[in-house]
Design an enzyme around this catalytic site. Structure first.
Site, mmCIF file in Angstrom:
data_model
loop_
_atom_site.group_PDB
_atom_site.id
_atom_site.type_symbol
_atom_site.label_atom_id
_atom_site.label_comp_id
_atom_site.label_asym_id
_atom_site.label_seq_id
_atom_site.Cartn_x
_atom_site.Cartn_y
_atom_site.Cartn_z
ATOM 1 C CE1 TYR A 1 37.395 39.266 28.064
ATOM 2 C CE2 TYR A 1 36.461 39.666 30.237
ATOM 3 C CZ TYR A 1 36.302 39.524 28.871
ATOM 4 O OH TYR A 1 35.054 39.640 28.311
ATOM 5 C CG ASN B 1 30.348 36.816 31.345
ATOM 6 O OD1 ASN B 1 31.147 35.906 31.086
ATOM 7 N ND2 ASN B 1 29.694 37.470 30.406
ATOM 8 C CD GLN C 1 32.068 46.387 46.371
ATOM 9 O OE1 GLN C 1 32.502 47.506 46.079
ATOM 10 N NE2 GLN C 1 32.427 45.307 45.702
ATOM 11 C CG HIS D 1 30.403 45.841 41.221
ATOM 12 N ND1 HIS D 1 31.249 46.159 40.196
ATOM 13 C CD2 HIS D 1 30.972 46.339 42.341
ATOM 14 C CE1 HIS D 1 32.293 46.825 40.668
ATOM 15 N NE2 HIS D 1 32.144 46.951 41.969
ATOM 16 C CD GLU E 1 35.697 40.776 45.258
ATOM 17 O OE1 GLU E 1 36.262 41.091 44.195
ATOM 18 O OE2 GLU E 1 34.452 40.771 45.388
ATOM 19 C CG HIS E 2 35.943 44.088 48.333
ATOM 20 N ND1 HIS E 2 35.074 43.509 47.422
ATOM 21 C CD2 HIS E 2 36.941 44.654 47.619
ATOM 22 C CE1 HIS E 2 35.532 43.733 46.192
ATOM 23 N NE2 HIS E 2 36.664 44.417 46.278
ATOM 24 C CG ASP F 1 36.265 49.073 44.083
ATOM 25 O OD1 ASP F 1 36.788 47.966 44.290
ATOM 26 O OD2 ASP F 1 35.062 49.318 44.298
ATOM 27 C CD GLU G 1 60.980 7.962 47.189
ATOM 28 O OE1 GLU G 1 61.217 8.222 45.989
ATOM 29 O OE2 GLU G 1 60.620 8.817 48.005
ATOM 30 C CG HIS H 1 65.446 8.047 41.098
ATOM 31 N ND1 HIS H 1 64.715 7.273 40.228
ATOM 32 C CD2 HIS H 1 64.776 9.231 41.219
ATOM 33 C CE1 HIS H 1 63.647 7.958 39.829
ATOM 34 N NE2 HIS H 1 63.658 9.148 40.418
#
Length: 445
Positions: free
Chosen positions: A134, A226, A271, A274, A340-341, A374, A428, A433
């Site tokens: 996307y 978004n 930043q 944005h 993030e940065h 970036d 168990e 098994h």
């Protein structure tokens, strides 16, 4: 006349807050995805039930345009590349080359471990079969996001990928031509003119295009968007894999008195450009630097193109300056914040950066601004936000790979461990098994 910009301040000097206290004290923005789920769910369900027709209806409602088909014609991709500004093409070619170089080294190799003679476990790395990438629209145009999503998918060996990006009214219902040109430059053959929650839903469920062509569903969706895109990813998660629930972008800068306030201010602004929800945080042990940065912000804002948006971001609750006693406390702060940065603009920046444990990406020294990452550093800019860097990584080749354990044992190797399998199965209370092993060596009574 531009008003003076002053970042809100959190003063931690003389305090030793715990990690839990830091997480509540530090500036933090974000969005409430839950608050829009009731709006997004009907969109996802409509696209699930009616496919491309519903997706195009929502595109007409939200984007103001209805393309003839969801899939962008191949000729439109070629035309977009032919019309691309040569300077932008050259910049994209550099970005692609550097990003490919970095991501090529991330490809994992299969590893076989001989547990015992005749018993092996191989970890085999297999790419996801089909992915949806996307690329948002909104306030800006993001050909760089095409690069950051497509390159690691290609390096991982993904055989089928589709880029989805919102249709643009001014471009006849096609995504922005620079996005199309970047896709063509990367060899992408399939682009869908669909955005928002309806894009995520259509990628997840697939369907038929208006001309009858197959819109095959994907196995994994990556890329930022978004709050509505994020909500749709949350609703479709499980049916498909997702990379992350991306929030507004953020930068933190750990700086001392050696930092240039002009550089710091410029990076904080970059930043904030944005989104009004973008977070810009300065962490410093120098009150003088904090004052100088505020002054530099005010000066630079006189020439900022998106001044209203930047001002809203810088003065929002998500942005501010955190004053600390020293760099040690500053590291505690940035590790709790998990940006993030994260930029390190201190003396001995390389040494300081090596002590960071939580960040999406780290930018070291005065000549590694976030904007380099970036576009042209070679690193990936699709990164975890909202503190998720404490537990998650950015987009990489690994995002598009699955590790599959391949177990191969001989009869002798299984017989050697059979008793242990039976003992654990009984412990168990899952006796069948154990019987599944025993039956291979003795008849069941």
């Amino acid at each position: 006349m531009t008003s003076r910009i002053e970042l809100a301040r959190v003063d931690l000097r003389g305090h030793t807050p715990t990690t839990a206290q830091l997480r509540t004290a530090l500036p933090r923005g974000g969005v409430d995805v839950d608050s829009v789920l009731h709006q997004v769910r009907p969109v996802v369900e409509a696209v699930r039930d009616r496919g491309a027709v519903a997706a195009l209806e929502f595109g007409a409602k939200f984007d103001g345009v209805t393309p003839d088909t969801v899939r962008v014609p191949a000729a439109a991709l070629a035309t977009a590349l032919d019309g691309l500004d040569p300077a932008v093409r050259a910049a994209l070619e550099v970005a692609i080359a550097r990003t490919r170089a970095v991501h090529a080294d991330q490809r994992r190799t299969d590893t076989t471990t001989e547990v015992v003679p005749g018993g092996t476990v191989t970890e085999r790395w297999v790419p996801v079969e089909r992915v949806g990438l996307y690329v948002p629209g909104g306030n800006a145009v993001y050909p760089s996001s095409v690069v950051m999503n497509v390159v690691p998918a290609q390096a991982a060996g993904v055989e089928s990928l589709v880029v989805a990006s919102p249709p643009q009214e001014q471009f006849g219902g096609l995504p922005h031509p620079t996005v199309l040109a970047a896709a063509r430059l990367l060899g992408v053959e399939e682009v869908w003119a669909v955005g928002g929650a309806q894009a995520v839903a259509l990628l997840s469920y697939g369907g038929s295009d208006t001309d009858g062509a197959d819109l095959a569903p994907v196995d994994l969706i990556t890329g930022p968007g978004n709050i509505y895109v994020t909500a749709a990813k949350r609703l479709c998660r499980g049916l498909v894999g997702i990379d992350a629930e991306a929030g507004p972008t953020e930068i933190a800068i750990l700086a001392d008195a050696t930092a240039d306030p002009v550089h710091v201010a410029a990076d904080l602004i970059s930043q904030a450009e944005h989104d009004v929800l973008a977070a810009s945080v300065l962490v410093t042990d120098s009150p003088a630097l904090a004052d100088a940065v505020d002054a530099a912000l005010t000066t630079q804002m006189t020439v900022v193109k998106h001044a209203e948006r930047v001002t809203a971001a810088l003065t929002g609750a998500q942005s501010g300056t955190v004053l600390v006693d020293d760099i040690d406390q500053g590291l505690q702060v940035v590790n709790a914040y998990a940006a993030e940065h994260l930029e390190i603009q201190t003396a001995q920046a390389t040494t300081v950066a090596a002590r960071v444990r939580s960040a999406g990406a780290i930018f070291v020294g005065p000549y590694a601004p976030v904007s380099l990452g970036d576009y042209c550093a070679g690193s990936n800019h699709v990164l975890p936000t909202a503190g998720c860097a404490r537990h998650s990584s950015g987009l990489s080749v690994q995002t598009f790979l699955r590790g599959i354990h391949v177990v191969e044992y001989t009869e002798a190797a299984l017989k050697d461990v059979a008793g242990h399998v039976v003992a654990l199965a009984q412990a168990e209370n899952l006796p069948a098994h154990g019987q599944a092993v025993q039956v291979r060596f003795e008849a069941l009574s």
